[in-house]
Write a protein that holds these residues in place. Structure first.
Motif, PDB file in Angstrom:
ATOM      1  N   ALA A   3       5.509 -18.551  21.470  1.00  0.00           N
ATOM      2  CA  ALA A   3       5.240 -19.378  22.647  1.00  0.00           C
ATOM      3  C   ALA A   3       4.699 -20.747  22.237  1.00  0.00           C
ATOM      4  N   ILE A   4       3.756 -20.763  21.289  1.00  0.00           N
ATOM      5  CA  ILE A   4       3.196 -22.039  20.817  1.00  0.00           C
ATOM      6  C   ILE A   4       4.269 -22.872  20.143  1.00  0.00           C
ATOM      7  N   GLN A   5       5.084 -22.231  19.318  1.00  0.00           N
ATOM      8  CA  GLN A   5       6.131 -22.943  18.583  1.00  0.00           C
ATOM      9  C   GLN A   5       7.090 -23.645  19.547  1.00  0.00           C
ATOM     10  N   ARG A   6       7.522 -22.952  20.571  1.00  0.00           N
ATOM     11  CA  ARG A   6       8.492 -23.526  21.501  1.00  0.00           C
ATOM     12  C   ARG A   6       7.866 -24.571  22.413  1.00  0.00           C
ATOM     13  N   LEU A   7       6.660 -24.296  22.906  1.00  0.00           N
ATOM     14  CA  LEU A   7       6.038 -25.238  23.825  1.00  0.00           C
ATOM     15  C   LEU A   7       5.566 -26.496  23.094  1.00  0.00           C
ATOM     16  N   LEU A  33       6.802 -30.167  24.202  1.00  0.00           N
ATOM     17  CA  LEU A  33       5.853 -31.235  24.538  1.00  0.00           C
ATOM     18  C   LEU A  33       6.036 -32.446  23.630  1.00  0.00           C
ATOM     19  N   GLY A  34       6.311 -32.193  22.328  1.00  0.00           N
ATOM     20  CA  GLY A  34       6.537 -33.304  21.410  1.00  0.00           C
ATOM     21  C   GLY A  34       7.754 -34.128  21.804  1.00  0.00           C
ATOM     22  N   MET A  35       8.822 -33.462  22.207  1.00  0.00           N
ATOM     23  CA  MET A  35      10.016 -34.182  22.651  1.00  0.00           C
ATOM     24  C   MET A  35       9.751 -34.912  23.959  1.00  0.00           C
ATOM     25  N   TYR A  36       8.996 -34.308  24.844  1.00  0.00           N
ATOM     26  CA  TYR A  36       8.688 -34.940  26.131  1.00  0.00           C
ATOM     27  C   TYR A  36       7.902 -36.233  25.939  1.00  0.00           C
ATOM     28  N   HIS A  37       6.870 -36.179  25.093  1.00  0.00           N
ATOM     29  CA  HIS A  37       6.030 -37.367  24.888  1.00  0.00           C
ATOM     30  C   HIS A  37       6.755 -38.450  24.097  1.00  0.00           C
ATOM     31  N   GLY A  38       7.871 -38.126  23.459  1.00  0.00           N
ATOM     32  CA  GLY A  38       8.634 -39.126  22.722  1.00  0.00           C
ATOM     33  C   GLY A  38       9.718 -39.791  23.540  1.00  0.00           C
ATOM     34  N   LEU A  39       9.864 -39.425  24.800  1.00  0.00           N
ATOM     35  CA  LEU A  39      10.909 -39.994  25.659  1.00  0.00           C
ATOM     36  C   LEU A  39      10.491 -41.362  26.191  1.00  0.00           C
ATOM     37  N   ASP A  40      11.498 -42.234  26.410  1.00  0.00           N
ATOM     38  CA  ASP A  40      11.223 -43.537  27.020  1.00  0.00           C
ATOM     39  C   ASP A  40      10.895 -43.391  28.503  1.00  0.00           C
ATOM     40  N   GLN A  41      11.550 -42.454  29.176  1.00  0.00           N
ATOM     41  CA  GLN A  41      11.307 -42.207  30.596  1.00  0.00           C
ATOM     42  C   GLN A  41      11.026 -40.717  30.795  1.00  0.00           C
ATOM     43  N   PRO A  42       9.837 -40.257  30.448  1.00  0.00           N
ATOM     44  CA  PRO A  42       9.544 -38.817  30.551  1.00  0.00           C
ATOM     45  C   PRO A  42       9.608 -38.280  31.967  1.00  0.00           C
ATOM     46  N   GLU A  43       9.455 -39.169  32.962  1.00  0.00           N
ATOM     47  CA  GLU A  43       9.501 -38.676  34.343  1.00  0.00           C
ATOM     48  C   GLU A  43      10.879 -38.153  34.737  1.00  0.00           C
ATOM     49  N   PHE A  57      -2.031 -27.298  29.693  1.00  0.00           N
ATOM     50  CA  PHE A  57      -3.023 -26.232  29.731  1.00  0.00           C
ATOM     51  C   PHE A  57      -2.509 -24.986  29.011  1.00  0.00           C
ATOM     52  N   SER A  58      -1.253 -24.670  29.236  1.00  0.00           N
ATOM     53  CA  SER A  58      -0.709 -23.432  28.691  1.00  0.00           C
ATOM     54  C   SER A  58      -0.727 -23.433  27.173  1.00  0.00           C
ATOM     55  N   VAL A  59      -0.408 -24.573  26.547  1.00  0.00           N
ATOM     56  CA  VAL A  59      -0.398 -24.596  25.090  1.00  0.00           C
ATOM     57  C   VAL A  59      -1.810 -24.350  24.553  1.00  0.00           C
ATOM     58  N   GLY A  60      -2.820 -24.858  25.263  1.00  0.00           N
ATOM     59  CA  GLY A  60      -4.193 -24.560  24.864  1.00  0.00           C
ATOM     60  C   GLY A  60      -4.536 -23.090  25.049  1.00  0.00           C
ATOM     61  N   ASP A  61      -4.053 -22.492  26.128  1.00  0.00           N
ATOM     62  CA  ASP A  61      -4.293 -21.064  26.364  1.00  0.00           C
ATOM     63  C   ASP A  61      -3.587 -20.205  25.326  1.00  0.00           C
ATOM     64  N   PHE A  62      -2.352 -20.577  24.981  1.00  0.00           N
ATOM     65  CA  PHE A  62      -1.624 -19.815  23.962  1.00  0.00           C
ATOM     66  C   PHE A  62      -2.357 -19.885  22.625  1.00  0.00           C
ATOM     67  N   GLU A  63      -2.855 -21.067  22.294  1.00  0.00           N
ATOM     68  CA  GLU A  63      -3.598 -21.216  21.044  1.00  0.00           C
ATOM     69  C   GLU A  63      -4.892 -20.403  21.083  1.00  0.00           C
ATOM     70  N   LEU A  64      -5.510 -20.338  22.249  1.00  0.00           N
ATOM     71  CA  LEU A  64      -6.713 -19.519  22.384  1.00  0.00           C
ATOM     72  C   LEU A  64      -6.376 -18.043  22.239  1.00  0.00           C
TER      73      LEU A  64
END
Length: 530
Positions: free
Chosen positions: A65-69, A73-83, A96-103
């Motif tokens: 789950a962490i690997q995929r999310l 997220l990395g691809m999303y934040h690298g987009l010119d128009q993430p919206e 939030f979920s990535v933090g929960d998965f890591e926890l």
């Protein structure tokens, strides 16, 4: 008295640890494995990769789950128009979920950094408050109590309704852990929790009152906690724990009848049943009701002999028969206890030898036990696993479980690395074969590329020249650039005539030169006017 105080002290520690172990969140909190907005509604899942990460989290596969999310997220934040990306609809929940998965994967430091990033970002007040709560929960589970309380103090304004009770419950736990029971009592009394937290709040309130030297109020509260209606295993376990602690307190104060009533409310098949049966028998025996004490003790004596309470119960049964002058039965029970203790000593020796031979970890690594929720209990039923006979209490402890899960995760990562290394070898082989296939085609492709490149360069130069001319026309007007073909031809003829006249100063030359200048200037004026 000393033994009872030790039990109560243990109950206090358990009371603080009744929140699920690190990684599972507070009771009633379900943030990680759900697709929901911060307003409590459940929007339609629009991002399949986020859904895939949630799917793996539901299966307990937090690494996947962490690997995929993380990748999404990395691809999303690298987009010119993430919206425009589908993850934009779930971005807050994904963060939030990535933090929960890591926890859940016991990556407390990374989970804390994820929550701090949300706190410092430009997010809504409710989102920031939820991040502060989760950060406080992480720090509480790590024993960083001052930091946890500081994180809770950052919660201001709108608090999401799904965590409002959890925030106050966590605050009370921190106050209890920092030896402030009176303040914890105030928080817990004001807390109106739902079904998920009702048992925890009732039990911890009783323990907080006991810590605050209010034993009578603690007894009344634990009595209420021991009679709360519940149908889920966690609530039933809390109710049993409340009755066990209450029975121990009443037994220590000499109220044997009420202690027996409280201990009788503990389920016979619950996790605290052995201790409850043992103390229920002692409550009757202390009141000189040995015949009634034999009822719980005989039930206890027939259970798993590796439990210390069962072994004590076998001796207590024999002692009760002897006290009742049933010497024949007492002798038989003493003989059975002696035989059992002899067998158990042999099992202890076998367990020690097996552990020294390195079989303990192999037993823990059994796939069939890892797939069973009650694998800790089933370990001692394995015929060839003597190394686990007397380690049930150790293996059920939080510290051991955390260390064991870390070990199993490391073993899983090792197997993944081996598989990835094989995959890399296969990938290198694919690259080698493709190189052999495309290498003969490269010269022709390179030649075509050079031709195309030269044409592109030419067009780019032409484009640059046209752009420069257009810019020059805008800054310094040049009407001759706008002349027609006839006008350009006439201009060439006039320039030729002017050249033929040369430097002659004759009247005819001056007249012709004047006419040529007039014609050229008039052409300019007409061109400009046009």
């Amino acid at each position: 008295m000393r033994a009872a105080r030790t039990l109560i002290g243990l109950c206090l520690a358990v009371g603080l640890a009744l929140c699920p172990a690190a990684g599972s969140g507070m009771p009633g909190d379900q943030p990680a494995q759900s697709v929901r907005s911060k307003t409590g509604t459940s929007p339609e899942l629009r991002d399949l990769y986020f859904g895939e990460a949630l799917y793996h989290a539901y299966q307990g596969q937090y690494f996947d789950a962490i690997q995929r999310l993380d990748t999404e997220l990395g691809m999303y934040h690298g987009l010119d128009q993430p919206e425009l990306d589908t993850l934009h609809y779930h971005i807050n929940n994904a963060e939030f979920s990535v933090g929960d998965f890591e926890l859940d994967y016991r990556m407390h430091q990374r989970a804390g950094r994820a929550m701090k990033a949300v706190l410092e970002g430009a997010v809504d007040e409710s989102v920031r408050n939820e991040a502060a709560f989760r950060l406080a929960r992480i720090q509480f589970q790590k024993g960083q109590l001052d930091d946890a309380m500081h994180a809770l103090e950052r919660i201001q304004g709108t608090v999401p309704p799904q965590i409002s009770d959890d925030v106050e419950f966590l605050r009370a736990n921190i106050l209890m852990a920092t030896a402030k029971p009176s303040e914890a009592v105030k928080v817990l009394k004001q807390l109106r929790s739902g079904d998920g937290l009702a048992g925890f709040v009732a039990y911890n309130l009783g323990i907080a009152l006991l810590q605050d030297n209010r034993p009578q109020e603690a007894i009344e509260q634990l009595d209420k906690a021991g009679q709360l209606p519940s149908a889920d295993p966690t609530g039933l376990a809390i109710r049993d724990k409340s009755n066990l602690v209450l029975g121990t307190m009443l037994f220590e104060s000499g109220n044997f009848e009420r202690a027996r009533q409280s201990l009788d409310r503990v389920r016979l098949e619950g996790p605290f049943s052995n201790q409850a049966l043992l103390r229920a028998g002692w409550a009757e025996a202390t009141a000189k009701h040995y015949d009634r004490a034999l009822v719980p003790w005989n039930i206890l004596a027939a259970r798993e002999p590796t439990d210390a309470a069962v072994q004590e119960g076998m001796l207590a049964v024999a002692n009760a028969y002897a006290t009742l002058n049933l010497n024949g039965r007492a002798a038989l029970k003493y003989g059975s206890a002696l035989e059992l203790f002899t067998n158990q000593l042999q099992r202890v020796d076998a367990s020690v030898n097996s552990i020294r031979e390195g079989r303990f970890l192999k037993a823990l690594m059994r796939e069939e036990t890892r797939e069973d929720e009650n694998w800790v209990i089933t370990l001692r039923t394995l015929p060839d696993a003597p190394e686990t006979y007397y380690l049930m209490e150790l293996m059920a402890s939080h510290d051991f479980q955390t260390a064991l899960h870390n070990y199993l995760d490391l073993e899983d990562l090792q197997s993944r690395l081996i598989a990835w290394r094989s995959s890399l070898d296969a990938f290198n082989d694919i690259i080698r074969q493709r190189k052999q296939n495309y290498e003969p085609l490269l010269p022709e492709v390179d030649a075509q590329f050079r031709k195309l490149d030269s044409r592109m360069r030419l067009r780019l130069d032409q484009r640059t020249q046209l752009r420069n001319r257009l810019q020059a026309m805008l800054t310094a007007p040049r009407p001759d650039y706008l002349a027609t073909a006839d006008e350009r031809s006439a201009g060439v003829r006039i320039a030729f005539i002017d050249k033929q006249l040369g430097n002659s100063h004759s009247p005819e030359a001056l007249a012709l030169r004047q006419r040529a200048a007039h014609s050229y200037g008039g052409r300019k004026r007409s061109t400009t006017t046009g």
